[in-house]
Design an enzyme around this catalytic site. Structure first.
Site, PDB file in Angstrom:
ATOM      1  N   LYS A 113     -41.663 -14.081  27.203  1.00  0.00           N
ATOM      2  CA  LYS A 113     -41.156 -13.441  25.989  1.00  0.00           C
ATOM      3  C   LYS A 113     -40.094 -14.270  25.284  1.00  0.00           C
ATOM      4  CE  LYS A 113     -37.949 -10.686  28.816  1.00  0.00           C
ATOM      5  NZ  LYS A 113     -38.646 -10.963  30.095  1.00  0.00           N
ATOM      6  N   HIS A 136     -32.252  -7.173  36.914  1.00  0.00           N
ATOM      7  CA  HIS A 136     -31.967  -8.099  35.808  1.00  0.00           C
ATOM      8  C   HIS A 136     -30.553  -7.803  35.345  1.00  0.00           C
ATOM      9  CE1 HIS A 136     -32.268 -10.615  32.334  1.00  0.00           C
ATOM     10  NE2 HIS A 136     -33.580 -10.762  32.410  1.00  0.00           N
ATOM     11  N   GLU A 143     -36.468 -14.981  36.920  1.00  0.00           N
ATOM     12  CA  GLU A 143     -37.184 -14.943  35.648  1.00  0.00           C
ATOM     13  C   GLU A 143     -36.386 -15.630  34.538  1.00  0.00           C
ATOM     14  OE1 GLU A 143     -37.662 -10.794  34.986  1.00  0.00           O
ATOM     15  OE2 GLU A 143     -38.739 -10.451  36.860  1.00  0.00           O
TER      16      GLU A 143
END
Length: 440
Positions: free
Chosen positions: A67, A196, A273
Site C-alpha cells: 500500500k 502495528h 511490514e
C-alpha cells in the site's frame, strides 16, 4: 540503458550525484518541450536499505507493505532481493502473484477483509492473515477455514508516531482470552500475533511495550492449547536520511526487546511490514513552475489564505511575496501535505540569479483553491519553467494520486548504480514461471 520488465533502467556511476542526473533530465525535458513533473527512482537506494535491514535486524524478515507504493519496478526489485509482501486487498495480492511471488511470501495483513477478497485469497493459497474481532473469525470460518491466523493486538495509545493505527485496529488486552476462545470453538488455526505501532515511529520504546503485550498473548494462547510460532512486528520504520529517528536506534531497541521476550530459543518466526523504509528515499519528485503571481505584503485581513493580489496601481515599498503554481499538487503526489508538511522541502535544480529570497507559497495545478503544497517558504524569485525537486517522496505519494481536473500523474524514470546492477539485480533476473492468480 538496460531493461527490467519492459522499463528502461539508466546505469549510473558513483561520481554522478542524483542532483546532477536531475539537472540533466530537466535540461533534456526543456529541449524536448516537456513540462510534466516526473519521479527519479534510485534502485540502488532500495538495495542498500535492504542490506542495512538484513545487517541490523537479521532475525526479522521484511514483508514490504504494498500500500505504501506499488510501483512495479520497486516491487520487482524487492522480490528479487527476497522480501515478502504485506497485502491488504485482492488487488494487491494479484499484483504480487502476477510477478511470480510465491503465496508463502504473502501475508494478508488486513484485519477486516471483504468476503470476495477472502475467497480470492483462498483460491490462491494465501493462507496467512490477520484478524482482531469476533465477526472476522466467523467470516473466515465460513469462507476460508484452513487459513493460518495472526491475532492483531492494539499497541499503547500514547505512541509518538506520525499515524496511530490502533484507533481503528487491534484487539485490546482484556479481549484477548475471549477472542482466542471463539477461535478455539470454531476450530480455527491461530498461529501467531501481529501488531502495528503506527506509521512513522519517533519513539522506539513503543516496540518494547508492544512486544511485552505480544508475549503475554503467546502465554495466554499456550494455556488454551494454541501453538503460536509467528510474530508480525508491523511497520512504522523510517529509512531516509534526516528522519525523526534513525533506523539504527530503532533496530537496537527492537533487537534488545526481541531477546527479552522472544529469544532465539523460542523458535518464533519474526516478520515485519516496512513500507516507507524501502520506498521513501528511493523516489525524488521533480516539478516545475507553470505560473506565478506577485502579491502584496502584508495581506488584507479579509483574505482567508493570508495573501492579497498585487494591484500595480498601488505599489509600495513593501517587499513582495510570490505565489508559484507547480505541475503537481495535493491531488497528485502531495496528498499527505496536511499531515506531513515538514517533509516537503523544495530544492532548486539550477543556481538562482540572486541570493535574495522572498516569502513564497507553492500551489498545485488544479482549479481547487485548497490545492496548496506549502503556504510559506523562502525562495528566490523564480520564473515560469524553473525546475525544483523534492527528496524522500516515495511513501504514500504515488499510491494516493488522483487524476482530478485531468492532470497527469508523474512518470517514473529509473536509475541504478553500475556495481549494484551488475552484482545484484542483473544477476538475479531470471525467467519465472509466474504464479497465475485465479480470476474473480
Amino acid at each position: 540503458m538496460f531493461q527490467m520488465d519492459g522499463h528502461q533502467i539508466r546505469i549510473t556511476h558513483s561520481r554522478c550525484s542524483r542532483s546532477d542526473i536531475i539537472a540533466q533530465m530537466a535540461r533534456s525535458a526543456d529541449q524536448k518541450g516537456r513540462d510534466d513533473a516526473f519521479f527519479l527512482v534510485d534502485l540502488a537506494d532500495v538495495v542498500n536499505n535492504y542490506r542495512r535491514w538484513r545487517r541490523l535486524l537479521p532475525r526479522v524478515t521484511p514483508f514490504y507493505a504494498v500500500k505504501c507504493n506499488a510501483d512495479p519496478i520497486l516491487l520487482q526489485v524487492l522480490s528479487l532481493l527476497g522480501t515478502g509482501f504485506d497485502c491488504a486487498s485482492k488487488g494487491e495480492i494479484g499484483t504480487v502473484l502476477q510477478m511470480g511471488v510465491a503465496p508463502a511470501r504473502v501475508v494478508y495483513a488486513n484485519p477486516c477483509k471483504q468476503i470476495s477478497h477472502l475467497k480470492y485469497a483462498a483460491r490462491n493459497n494465501i493462507d496467512l492473515m490477520t484478524f482482531d474481532n469476533e465477526a472476522e473469525l466467523y467470516k473466515i470460518k465460513s469462507t476460508y477455514p484452513l487459513a493460518r491466523l495472526l491475532l492483531r493486538i492494539a499497541t499503547p495509545s500514547n505512541n509518538d508516531v506520525l499515524y496511530d493505527l490502533s484507533t481503528k485496529f487491534g484487539c485490546h488486552p482484556g479481549d484477548v482470552s475471549g477472542l482466542l476462545g471463539t477461535a478455539k470453538n470454531l476450530d480455527l488455526d491461530v498461529v501467531g500475533v501481529s501488531f502495528h505501532v503506527g506509521s512513522g515511529v519517533e519513539d522506539p520504546g513503543v516496540f518494547f511495550e508492544s512486544l511485552r503485550r505480544a508475549h503475554l498473548v503467546f502465554e495466554i494462547a499456550a494455556k488454551m492449547g494454541f501453538a503460536l510460532n509467528t510474530l508480525d512486528l508491523g511497520g512504522g520504520f523510517y529509512g531516509h536520511p534526516g528522519a525523526p529517528i534513525c533506523f539504527e536506534k530503532v533496530a537496537a531497541v527492537l533487537n534488545k526487546s526481541l531477546d527479552t521476550f522472544f529469544p532465539l530459543s523460542s523458535n518464533v518466526k519474526v516478520i515485519a511490514e516496512p513500507g516507507r523504509y524501502f520506498a521513501s528515499s528511493a523516489f525524488t519528485l521533480v516539478a516545475s513552475v507553470i505560473a506565478k503571481r506577485m502579491c502584496t505584503t502584508p495581506a488584507e485581513k479579509t483574505d482567508p489564505h493570508g495573501l492579497a493580489t498585487l494591484d500595480p496601481k498601488k505599489l509600495s515599498s513593501d517587499k513582495p511575496t510570490y505565489m508559484y503554481y507547480m505541475n503537481d499538487g495535493t491531488y497528485g503526489s502531495f496528498g499527505l501535505v496536511h499531515f506531513e508538511v515538514s517533509r516537503f522541502i523544495p530544492r532548486l535544480v539550477k543556481e538562482p540569479a540572486s541570493d535574495v529570497t522572498f516569502t513564497s507559497s507553492l500551489w498545485g495545478p488544479t482549479c481547487d483553491s485548497v490545492d496548496c503544497v506549502l503556504k510559506e517558504v523562502a525562495l528566490p524569485e523564480l520564473q515560469i519553467g524553473d525546475w525544483f525537486y523534492f527528496e524522500n517522496m516515495g511513501a504514500y505519494t504515488i499510491s494516493l494520486q488522483s487524476r482530478f481536473n485531468g492532470m497527469p500523474t508523474p512518470e517514473c524514470h529509473y536509475i541504478c548504480d553500475e556495481d549494484i546492477w551488475k552484482t545484484v539485480l542483473k544477476q538475479r533476473q531470471k525467467p519465472m514461471n509466474r504464479h497465475r492468480s485465479e480470476s474473480t
